[in-house]
Design a protein around this motif. Structure first.
Motif, PDB file in Angstrom:
ATOM      1  N   TYR A   1      50.270  42.408  45.690  1.00  0.00           N
ATOM      2  CA  TYR A   1      48.732  41.877  45.395  1.00  0.00           C
ATOM      3  C   TYR A   1      47.919  43.181  45.293  1.00  0.00           C
ATOM      4  O   TYR A   1      46.748  42.834  45.206  1.00  0.00           O
ATOM      5  N   ASP A   2      48.262  44.263  45.997  1.00  0.00           N
ATOM      6  CA  ASP A   2      47.501  45.351  46.046  1.00  0.00           C
ATOM      7  C   ASP A   2      47.399  46.236  44.654  1.00  0.00           C
ATOM      8  O   ASP A   2      46.365  46.754  44.142  1.00  0.00           O
TER       9      ASP A   2
ATOM     10  N   LEU B   1      40.244  45.359  39.941  1.00  0.00           N
ATOM     11  CA  LEU B   1      39.364  45.475  41.097  1.00  0.00           C
ATOM     12  C   LEU B   1      37.989  44.990  41.050  1.00  0.00           C
ATOM     13  O   LEU B   1      37.284  44.301  41.596  1.00  0.00           O
ATOM     14  N   TYR B   2      37.592  44.880  39.558  1.00  0.00           N
ATOM     15  CA  TYR B   2      36.283  44.221  39.231  1.00  0.00           C
ATOM     16  C   TYR B   2      36.400  42.743  39.166  1.00  0.00           C
ATOM     17  O   TYR B   2      35.357  42.098  39.993  1.00  0.00           O
ATOM     18  N   LEU B   3      37.626  42.298  38.935  1.00  0.00           N
ATOM     19  CA  LEU B   3      37.635  40.868  39.561  1.00  0.00           C
ATOM     20  C   LEU B   3      37.484  40.399  40.882  1.00  0.00           C
ATOM     21  O   LEU B   3      36.907  39.617  41.275  1.00  0.00           O
ATOM     22  N   LEU B   4      38.232  41.381  41.735  1.00  0.00           N
ATOM     23  CA  LEU B   4      38.189  41.105  43.266  1.00  0.00           C
ATOM     24  C   LEU B   4      36.528  41.323  43.549  1.00  0.00           C
ATOM     25  O   LEU B   4      36.038  40.363  44.477  1.00  0.00           O
ATOM     26  N   SER B   5      35.981  42.246  42.999  1.00  0.00           N
ATOM     27  CA  SER B   5      34.673  42.341  43.440  1.00  0.00           C
ATOM     28  C   SER B   5      33.721  41.088  43.119  1.00  0.00           C
ATOM     29  O   SER B   5      32.631  40.828  43.659  1.00  0.00           O
TER      30      SER B   5
ATOM     31  N   ALA C   1      43.527  36.667  39.836  1.00  0.00           N
ATOM     32  CA  ALA C   1      43.165  38.145  39.399  1.00  0.00           C
ATOM     33  C   ALA C   1      44.363  38.618  39.067  1.00  0.00           C
ATOM     34  O   ALA C   1      44.229  39.368  37.585  1.00  0.00           O
ATOM     35  N   VAL C   2      45.553  38.390  39.494  1.00  0.00           N
ATOM     36  CA  VAL C   2      46.841  39.017  38.918  1.00  0.00           C
ATOM     37  C   VAL C   2      47.105  38.393  37.547  1.00  0.00           C
ATOM     38  O   VAL C   2      47.587  39.159  36.677  1.00  0.00           O
TER      39      VAL C   2
ATOM     40  N   THR D   1      47.497  41.582  53.029  1.00  0.00           N
ATOM     41  CA  THR D   1      47.607  40.763  51.650  1.00  0.00           C
ATOM     42  C   THR D   1      48.784  40.301  51.431  1.00  0.00           C
ATOM     43  O   THR D   1      48.965  38.918  50.752  1.00  0.00           O
ATOM     44  N   TYR D   2      50.032  40.595  52.041  1.00  0.00           N
ATOM     45  CA  TYR D   2      51.477  39.789  51.656  1.00  0.00           C
ATOM     46  C   TYR D   2      51.401  38.606  52.403  1.00  0.00           C
ATOM     47  O   TYR D   2      52.096  37.721  52.476  1.00  0.00           O
TER      48      TYR D   2
END
Length: 335
Positions: A13-14, A158-162, A170-171, A198-199
């Motif tokens: 997921y990273d 990363l934009y989605l996460l922000s 997001a994946v 994350t895992y």
């Protein structure tokens, strides 16, 4: 066409958008193992040493699932992803653990990533990119262009996460056109930070769908990935000594940030049984939460964890927070 297998575990997921897009741009077919399930967990437990933590065992299960379906399995050797910092030892040794634990594996692409003394623009980092790409093509120009496009895709992720999108979602959406997918625009009764590696916090099978259950209870969920790097660095620097574990720094810095800025009303820490790094991080975050009167609870996961027990803990924690808010802080902040 080569088939590249990416196990859905550990740092999936990273970095999945970066890894997947890179190999796709090179012309390979990317095959991802399915979401964690009972069969994958059992396979991981069978193929991994008993002393390993649950996420490592699960990763072995994902690798075992892929072994007969792909030409290569991508398991990079992540030593360091930030200057003067290190990844967890279990991440460093993951390629070798899998290689010597599971029989009849296809070749493993175990490119070494070590940025302890360098940065993303250095020649050594570029060499690592070429090393990964050479399994598909010897054309350096093609590898370079593929990585450039992959990084652009990763920045969209990363934009989605922000914007507050949970990485689980997001994946799925990272390569689609979007304007603003901020799921946190909904009305919520309270906000809770789910913190941990994350895992643990994004594997829905391991954590018994914790995030979905919180959202269904009208709770705004915050995670470390929603806090900016600058804030993480600033707040983690409040520690008396430098945190040299990269993911530990992210966890502590993000939690300290949201606690100090009063952006969360409670914290749930998800930990794997036997995690040495967590034993330190849990204490640091619990002390900070206590100093600011923020409710804190710990959920420890292993292969014996039952969903009923997790549900009971979650329900009790949410009820405690609601009672505490209603009764003006007359109830303890900790369980």
């Amino acid at each position: 066409m080569y088939k590249i297998g990416i196990p859905r575990g550990m740092l999936f997921y990273d970095y999945y958008p970066l890894w997947a897009e890179f190999f796709k741009e090179l012309g390979a077919e990317v095959i991802v193992s399915p979401k964690t399930n009972k069969d994958i967990l059992n396979s991981g437990v069978l193929n991994c040493v008993d002393e390993s933590c649950l996420p490592v065992k699960v990763f072995h299960g994902h690798a075992d699932y892929l072994k007969d379906k792909v030409d290569y399995i991508f398991i990079p050797k992540m030593i360091s992803i930030r200057k003067l910092e290190y990844c967890c030892p279990k991440i460093l040794g993951l390629p070798d653990m899998v290689r010597f634990s599971i029989a009849d594996l296809p070749p493993i692409i175990d490119t070494t990533i070590n940025l302890r003394k360098i940065n993303y623009t250095s020649s050594k980092y570029k060499k690592a990119v070429y090393e990964a790409g050479k399994y598909i093509t010897q054309n350096k120009s093609k590898i370079r262009n593929a990585y450039k496009k992959a990084w652009e895709s990763y920045e969209r992720y990363l934009y989605l996460l922000s914007k507050g999108v949970i990485p689980i979602e997001a994946v799925k959406m990272y390569n689609k056109t979007f304007v603003d997918l901020n799921y946190n625009s909904k009305n919520h009764d309270m906000s809770i930070m789910v913190v941990g590696h994350t895992y643990n916090i994004y594997d829905e099978y391991l954590n018994m769908n914790l995030i979905s259950k919180l959202i269904n209870n009208r709770i705004k969920v915050m995670t470390p990935e929603m806090v900016s790097k600058d804030e993480i660095i600033y707040y983690s620097n409040q520690l008396p000594k430098r945190m040299f574990w990269t993911y530990g720094r992210r966890i502590v810095g993000s939690a300290f940030s949201l606690i100090e800025k009063d952006e969360v009303e409670g914290i749930i820490y998800l930990s794997s049984f036997g995690c040495g790094i967590d034993s330190i991080l849990i204490d640091l975050i619990e002390r900070k939460a206590k100093s600011k009167g923020v409710p804190f609870t710990l959920l420890t996961l292993d292969e014996q964890t039952g969903e009923a027990g997790i549900d009971t803990r979650i329900e009790a924690f949410i009820d405690m927070m609601k009672w505490r808010n209603k009764d003006d802080c007359d109830i303890s902040t900790f369980r």
